[in-house]
Design a protein around this motif. Structure first.
Motif, PDB file in Angstrom:
ATOM      1  N   TYR A   1      61.401  36.869  41.872  1.00 51.61           N
ATOM      2  CA  TYR A   1      60.461  36.471  42.916  1.00 51.61           C
ATOM      3  C   TYR A   1      59.901  37.716  43.598  1.00 51.61           C
ATOM      4  O   TYR A   1      60.629  38.687  43.850  1.00 51.61           O
ATOM      5  N   LEU A   2      58.587  37.649  43.875  1.00 53.58           N
ATOM      6  CA  LEU A   2      57.885  38.785  44.465  1.00 53.58           C
ATOM      7  C   LEU A   2      56.874  38.283  45.482  1.00 53.58           C
ATOM      8  O   LEU A   2      56.166  37.303  45.231  1.00 53.58           O
ATOM      9  N   GLU A   3      56.782  38.945  46.641  1.00 51.83           N
ATOM     10  CA  GLU A   3      55.718  38.679  47.612  1.00 51.83           C
ATOM     11  C   GLU A   3      54.631  39.719  47.408  1.00 51.83           C
ATOM     12  O   GLU A   3      54.885  40.921  47.488  1.00 51.83           O
ATOM     13  N   MET A   4      53.414  39.240  47.128  1.00 45.94           N
ATOM     14  CA  MET A   4      52.301  40.133  46.799  1.00 45.94           C
ATOM     15  C   MET A   4      51.299  40.161  47.948  1.00 45.94           C
ATOM     16  O   MET A   4      50.616  39.167  48.227  1.00 45.94           O
ATOM     17  N   PRO A   5      51.175  41.289  48.644  1.00 44.00           N
ATOM     18  CA  PRO A   5      50.182  41.358  49.724  1.00 44.00           C
ATOM     19  C   PRO A   5      48.760  41.494  49.163  1.00 44.00           C
ATOM     20  O   PRO A   5      48.526  42.265  48.230  1.00 44.00           O
ATOM     21  N   VAL A   6      47.826  40.706  49.702  1.00 43.89           N
ATOM     22  CA  VAL A   6      46.412  40.826  49.336  1.00 43.89           C
ATOM     23  C   VAL A   6      45.604  40.873  50.617  1.00 43.89           C
ATOM     24  O   VAL A   6      46.029  40.365  51.672  1.00 43.89           O
ATOM     25  N   SER A   7      44.441  41.465  50.539  1.00 45.37           N
ATOM     26  CA  SER A   7      43.591  41.564  51.726  1.00 45.37           C
ATOM     27  C   SER A   7      42.881  40.235  51.983  1.00 45.37           C
ATOM     28  O   SER A   7      42.803  39.365  51.105  1.00 45.37           O
ATOM     29  N   PHE A   8      42.355  40.116  53.178  1.00 48.22           N
ATOM     30  CA  PHE A   8      41.615  38.915  53.554  1.00 48.22           C
ATOM     31  C   PHE A   8      40.406  38.721  52.638  1.00 48.22           C
ATOM     32  O   PHE A   8      40.107  37.614  52.196  1.00 48.22           O
ATOM     33  N   VAL A   9      39.743  39.805  52.305  1.00 47.36           N
ATOM     34  CA  VAL A   9      38.556  39.746  51.448  1.00 47.36           C
ATOM     35  C   VAL A   9      38.947  39.331  50.035  1.00 47.36           C
ATOM     36  O   VAL A   9      38.271  38.513  49.394  1.00 47.36           O
ATOM     37  N   GLN A  10      40.045  39.899  49.506  1.00 47.70           N
ATOM     38  CA  GLN A  10      40.498  39.538  48.157  1.00 47.70           C
ATOM     39  C   GLN A  10      40.829  38.046  48.066  1.00 47.70           C
ATOM     40  O   GLN A  10      40.492  37.381  47.084  1.00 47.70           O
ATOM     41  N   ALA A  11      41.484  37.539  49.080  1.00 50.77           N
ATOM     42  CA  ALA A  11      41.844  36.130  49.069  1.00 50.77           C
ATOM     43  C   ALA A  11      40.604  35.247  49.167  1.00 50.77           C
ATOM     44  O   ALA A  11      40.507  34.206  48.510  1.00 50.77           O
ATOM     45  N   ALA A  12      39.637  35.678  49.972  1.00 51.58           N
ATOM     46  CA  ALA A  12      38.437  34.867  50.185  1.00 51.58           C
ATOM     47  C   ALA A  12      37.505  34.894  48.983  1.00 51.58           C
ATOM     48  O   ALA A  12      36.942  33.872  48.583  1.00 51.58           O
ATOM     49  N   LEU A  13      37.328  36.077  48.390  1.00 50.15           N
ATOM     50  CA  LEU A  13      36.354  36.238  47.311  1.00 50.15           C
ATOM     51  C   LEU A  13      36.964  36.208  45.913  1.00 50.15           C
ATOM     52  O   LEU A  13      36.233  36.142  44.926  1.00 50.15           O
ATOM     53  N   GLY A  14      38.307  36.257  45.841  1.00 47.32           N
ATOM     54  CA  GLY A  14      38.960  36.363  44.534  1.00 47.32           C
ATOM     55  C   GLY A  14      39.052  37.817  44.121  1.00 47.32           C
ATOM     56  O   GLY A  14      38.240  38.654  44.540  1.00 47.32           O
ATOM     57  N   ALA A  15      40.008  38.153  43.281  1.00 45.77           N
ATOM     58  CA  ALA A  15      40.182  39.550  42.889  1.00 45.77           C
ATOM     59  C   ALA A  15      41.106  39.647  41.681  1.00 45.77           C
ATOM     60  O   ALA A  15      41.840  38.707  41.356  1.00 45.77           O
ATOM     61  N   SER A  16      41.048  40.769  41.033  1.00 43.96           N
ATOM     62  CA  SER A  16      41.978  41.089  39.953  1.00 43.96           C
ATOM     63  C   SER A  16      43.088  41.960  40.534  1.00 43.96           C
ATOM     64  O   SER A  16      42.823  43.063  41.029  1.00 43.96           O
ATOM     65  N   LEU A  17      44.310  41.470  40.471  1.00 47.69           N
ATOM     66  CA  LEU A  17      45.436  42.168  41.085  1.00 47.69           C
ATOM     67  C   LEU A  17      46.283  42.871  40.037  1.00 47.69           C
ATOM     68  O   LEU A  17      46.450  42.378  38.918  1.00 47.69           O
ATOM     69  N   THR A  18      46.827  44.007  40.411  1.00 52.48           N
ATOM     70  CA  THR A  18      47.821  44.701  39.587  1.00 52.48           C
ATOM     71  C   THR A  18      49.195  44.306  40.110  1.00 52.48           C
ATOM     72  O   THR A  18      49.599  44.711  41.210  1.00 52.48           O
ATOM     73  N   VAL A  19      49.905  43.498  39.333  1.00 50.14           N
ATOM     74  CA  VAL A  19      51.167  42.914  39.785  1.00 50.14           C
ATOM     75  C   VAL A  19      52.337  43.621  39.103  1.00 50.14           C
ATOM     76  O   VAL A  19      52.386  43.706  37.870  1.00 50.14           O
ATOM     77  N   PRO A  20      53.311  44.130  39.869  1.00 55.11           N
ATOM     78  CA  PRO A  20      54.477  44.766  39.249  1.00 55.11           C
ATOM     79  C   PRO A  20      55.443  43.734  38.667  1.00 55.11           C
ATOM     80  O   PRO A  20      55.628  42.655  39.229  1.00 55.11           O
ATOM     81  N   THR A  21      56.021  44.060  37.525  1.00 56.64           N
ATOM     82  CA  THR A  21      57.101  43.273  36.925  1.00 56.64           C
ATOM     83  C   THR A  21      58.172  44.252  36.473  1.00 56.64           C
ATOM     84  O   THR A  21      57.954  45.465  36.450  1.00 56.64           O
ATOM     85  N   ILE A  22      59.340  43.722  36.079  1.00 57.03           N
ATOM     86  CA  ILE A  22      60.406  44.620  35.620  1.00 57.03           C
ATOM     87  C   ILE A  22      60.070  45.247  34.272  1.00 57.03           C
ATOM     88  O   ILE A  22      60.753  46.172  33.821  1.00 57.03           O
ATOM     89  N   TYR A  23      58.998  44.766  33.631  1.00 63.63           N
ATOM     90  CA  TYR A  23      58.573  45.315  32.342  1.00 63.63           C
ATOM     91  C   TYR A  23      57.344  46.203  32.467  1.00 63.63           C
ATOM     92  O   TYR A  23      56.791  46.656  31.474  1.00 63.63           O
ATOM     93  N   GLY A  24      56.880  46.428  33.698  1.00 68.14           N
ATOM     94  CA  GLY A  24      55.667  47.195  33.928  1.00 68.14           C
ATOM     95  C   GLY A  24      54.611  46.334  34.604  1.00 68.14           C
ATOM     96  O   GLY A  24      54.744  45.112  34.725  1.00 68.14           O
ATOM     97  N   ALA A  25      53.524  46.983  35.041  1.00 70.59           N
ATOM     98  CA  ALA A  25      52.478  46.274  35.775  1.00 70.59           C
ATOM     99  C   ALA A  25      51.618  45.431  34.839  1.00 70.59           C
ATOM    100  O   ALA A  25      51.381  45.803  33.688  1.00 70.59           O
TER     101      ALA A  25
END
Length: 378
Positions: free
Chosen positions: A276-300
């Motif tokens: 489980y991971l909590e991913m912070p995103v900006s207000f603009v990213q949440a409103a307009l959509g965005a491509s996120l770089t998400v960390p995992t134990i196998y790499g981003a």
């Protein structure tokens, strides 16, 4: 015979148990069910008889061999084997039973134990090792240092000086026990005591090894390499057979029991095989959509969130979790969106936001709330 329980089950021991393990289990069960400690309890009395019967068979090497081969039929008196408690009191080892349990209270005699002690299995060694979250998830190799009794290399664990060997005890002829028999009105009562000359070992070392002083073991430090399996969790224990203390005089080694402690991770939390991971995103990213770089134990990895993503939204990354410890496959990673509300806005930014949201007719959640509030105030 069909209703009889397995003798090993009665004593609560494994079928490969050594003599001393059987005797220890017998003492424990006998004390638990002895009639003197359970006056008037018929169930305890029957249990006590059952325990005595099991011990009479399993503590006798010949009877035990027959039992292992033929079951209860091999030691039933109708078949000529004589199981002790099942076939009357002839040749019943009262001295052995009560000498162990109630020594000092008038039962039995000698040194307390009647059976040959035999070399004991080595003790287990328990250690704790700390590893990282990633090491637990993906597996790793570790080296640990332990200090334990090892088989003496000079005498190969025999305890006798090089070029010599232990001799059979002349007092007990190698049996480790001395028997005396007395006839009573109930039949013959056999009193079995530990041989005082060899202390129940059945052999005597006249020329002990100088390095181990006749024990067959020496204290040493050694390094053991451990394979930590992928998917192991905090508090679980790895058992390495034969890596513990050396047994007495050639008996099997004990085991190394390694308990794993996993350090907490700065980003990830674990529940079972899922991450489980909590991913912070900006207000603009949440409103307009965005491509996120998400960390995992196998790499981003890259993940696209849609426009209008709400705080607390959870998305799932399949098989980006912990490998299953038993079997194939992996858990998943669950990412919770945490929208960060901007602070310290300029006057211009505040004006733009007010103009947009105050005039936004499609802001359904706000409209719904306002309607409910009006109804409440009415």
């Amino acid at each position: 015979m069909a209703d009889k329980r397995d003798y090993y089950e009665v004593l609560g021991v494994d079928k490969r148990a050594y003599d001393d393990e059987i005797k220890k289990a017998f003492r424990k069960q006998s004390k638990k069910y002895h009639p003197d400690l359970n006056p008037g309890d018929k169930a305890a009395e029957e249990k006590f008889k059952e325990v005595n019967e099991a011990y009479q068979v399993l503590s006798d090497s010949q009877k035990r061999q027959k039992y292992d081969q033929f079951g209860h039929a091999g030691v039933d008196p109708n078949f000529g084997a004589g199981a002790g408690g099942a076939g009357g009191f002839n040749d019943f080892d009262f001295g052995d039973i009560f000498g162990d349990i109630f020594s000092g209270f008038g039962f039995g005699g000698g040194n307390g134990g009647g059976r040959r002690r035999g070399p004991s299995r080595g003790a287990d060694v328990r250690k704790t090792i700390e590893i990282t979250f990633e090491e637990a998830a993906l597996g790793c190799k570790k080296k640990i240092n332990i200090t334990a009794n090892e088989k003496c290399s000079s005498c190969s664990g025999t305890g006798a000086a090089p070029g010599t060997s232990a001799e059979t005890c002349p007092n007990c002829n190698g049996s480790g026990q001395v028997r005396t028999q007395q006839r009573t009105m109930l039949g013959y009562m056999t009193n079995v005591t530990t041989c005082p000359k060899c202390n129940g070992n059945g052999r005597i070392i006249k020329n002990p090894c100088k390095d181990c002083r006749g024990t067959g073991r020496v204290r040493k430090s050694k390094t053991v390499e451990i394979n930590i399996p992928a998917g192991i969790d905090n508090g679980q224990t790895i058992q390495l057979s034969g890596k513990g203390e050396a047994g007495e005089l050639g008996a099997p080694n004990g085991d190394l029991l390694l308990t794993v402690r996993v350090r907490e991770h700065a980003l990830f939390k674990r529940r079972g095989s899922d991450v489980y991971l909590e991913m912070p995103v900006s207000f603009v990213q949440a409103a307009l959509g965005a491509s996120l770089t998400v960390p995992t134990i196998y790499g981003a990895v890259e993940y696209d969130i849609p426009e209008g993503t709400q705080p607390g939204t959870v998305f799932r990354l399949r098989e980006k979790g912990i490998p299953f410890l038993q079997g194939k496959g992996k858990g998943d990673e669950y990412v919770t969106v945490k929208v960060e509300v901007p602070k310290n806005l300029s006057d211009k930014q505040k004006t733009v936001l007010r103009e947009h949201f105050d005039s936004d007719k499609h802001y359904k959640q706000k409209k719904s709330f306002m309607d409910k509030m009006k109804d409440f105030l009415k």
